[in-house]
Design an enzyme around this catalytic site. Sequence first.
Site, PDB file in Angstrom:
ATOM      1  N   ARG A  82      12.043  -1.922  10.758  1.00 37.27           N
ATOM      2  CA  ARG A  82      10.994  -1.262  11.774  1.00 37.27           C
ATOM      3  C   ARG A  82      10.887  -2.509  12.746  1.00 37.27           C
ATOM      4  O   ARG A  82      10.324  -3.886  12.777  1.00 37.27           O
ATOM      5  CB  ARG A  82       9.698  -1.259  11.094  1.00 37.27           C
ATOM      6  CG  ARG A  82       9.574  -0.150  10.449  1.00 37.27           C
ATOM      7  CD  ARG A  82       8.361  -0.041   9.248  1.00 37.27           C
ATOM      8  NE  ARG A  82       6.688   0.160   9.838  1.00 37.27           N
ATOM      9  CZ  ARG A  82       5.586  -0.098   9.700  1.00 37.27           C
ATOM     10  NH1 ARG A  82       6.008  -0.372   8.088  1.00 37.27           N
ATOM     11  NH2 ARG A  82       4.213  -0.750   9.988  1.00 37.27           N
TER      12      ARG A  82
ATOM     13  N   LYS B  93       0.798  -1.015   0.144  1.00 34.21           N
ATOM     14  CA  LYS B  93       0.156   0.093   0.127  1.00 34.21           C
ATOM     15  C   LYS B  93       1.070   1.551   0.315  1.00 34.21           C
ATOM     16  O   LYS B  93       0.299   2.692  -0.662  1.00 34.21           O
ATOM     17  CB  LYS B  93      -0.872  -0.108   1.493  1.00 34.21           C
ATOM     18  CG  LYS B  93      -1.818  -1.479   1.629  1.00 34.21           C
ATOM     19  CD  LYS B  93      -3.330  -0.702   2.492  1.00 34.21           C
ATOM     20  CE  LYS B  93      -2.064  -0.898   3.762  1.00 34.21           C
ATOM     21  NZ  LYS B  93      -1.439  -2.441   4.374  1.00 34.21           N
TER      22      LYS B  93
END
Length: 214
Positions: A160, A13
Amino acid sequence: MRLILLGPPGAGKGTQADVLAAHYGVPHVSTGDLFRYNLRQGTPVGLEAKGYLDRGVLVADDVTGRMVAERIDREDAAPGFILDGYPRNLAQGEDLEEMLRVRRLHLDRAVAVDVPEDVVLSRITGRRLCPSCGATYHILYSPPAQEGRCDRCGAELLQRPDDRAETVTVRLGVYRDETAPLLAFYRERNLLETVSGLGSVDEVTARIREVLHD
Ligand code: AMP
C-alpha cells in the site's frame, strides 16, 4: 454483534475483523478498504479521499460518516457488523452514536488491540496486499508460497502506498493525537475491552473472544 476494533495501524484489526466477521456471520466494515475501493472505481468519494490517503491523514468526518451509514444500511449488516477503522476521532465517535441511535441500534463492545509502536512499524512496512482478492501477507511473518504472488489468486502483490515508512510515521501520529482519545470515550461508556495484539493471529482472536465471553 456490533463491534468496533480500535488500535493503531498495523495492530492486526483487519485480520481479526475478518476472522470475527466469519465467526459471527456479520460483515467486516473497513473504512480504509471502502476508501480504497472508491479510489479504484474513481467515484466522487474516492477522488475526494485520494489526497488524504496519500498523506496518511484523516478524510473529512462528514464524507466518512456518510460512507459508513450507507454501508451499515445494507441488508447484510442487519444482523450486525465489525467496524475496523471507524470511528477514528472523537467527533466520529459521536457521529456513530447518533447514527446508531436513530436506527435504534446499540454497540456491544469496543475492543482495543494493543501493540507497541516499534512492533507496529515492522508489521506495516513488511505488509503486502493482493490488489485482486484483498488477501494480506507479511514478507517475514506470513509470506506467500511464491515471493510476490498471491497464494489465493496468483496476482502480483503490492505494498500500500501509505505503508511506506514516511507515511506510516504520519499515520501513527494521527493515531496518537486523534484516535487514542476514543479509548477513554468508550471506557466512560463501559464498552471498552483491551487485549494484547502480540502473538499469533489465533492467539489474538482467542483473547478477543474471551473478553466478548464467547
Ligand atoms: P486504514 O486502511 O484503516 O489504515 O485507512 C487508510 C486511510 O484511509 C487512512 O490513513 C485515512 O486516510 C483513511 N481513513 C480510514 N478510515 C478513516 C476514518 N474513519 N476517518 C477518516 N479517514 C479514514
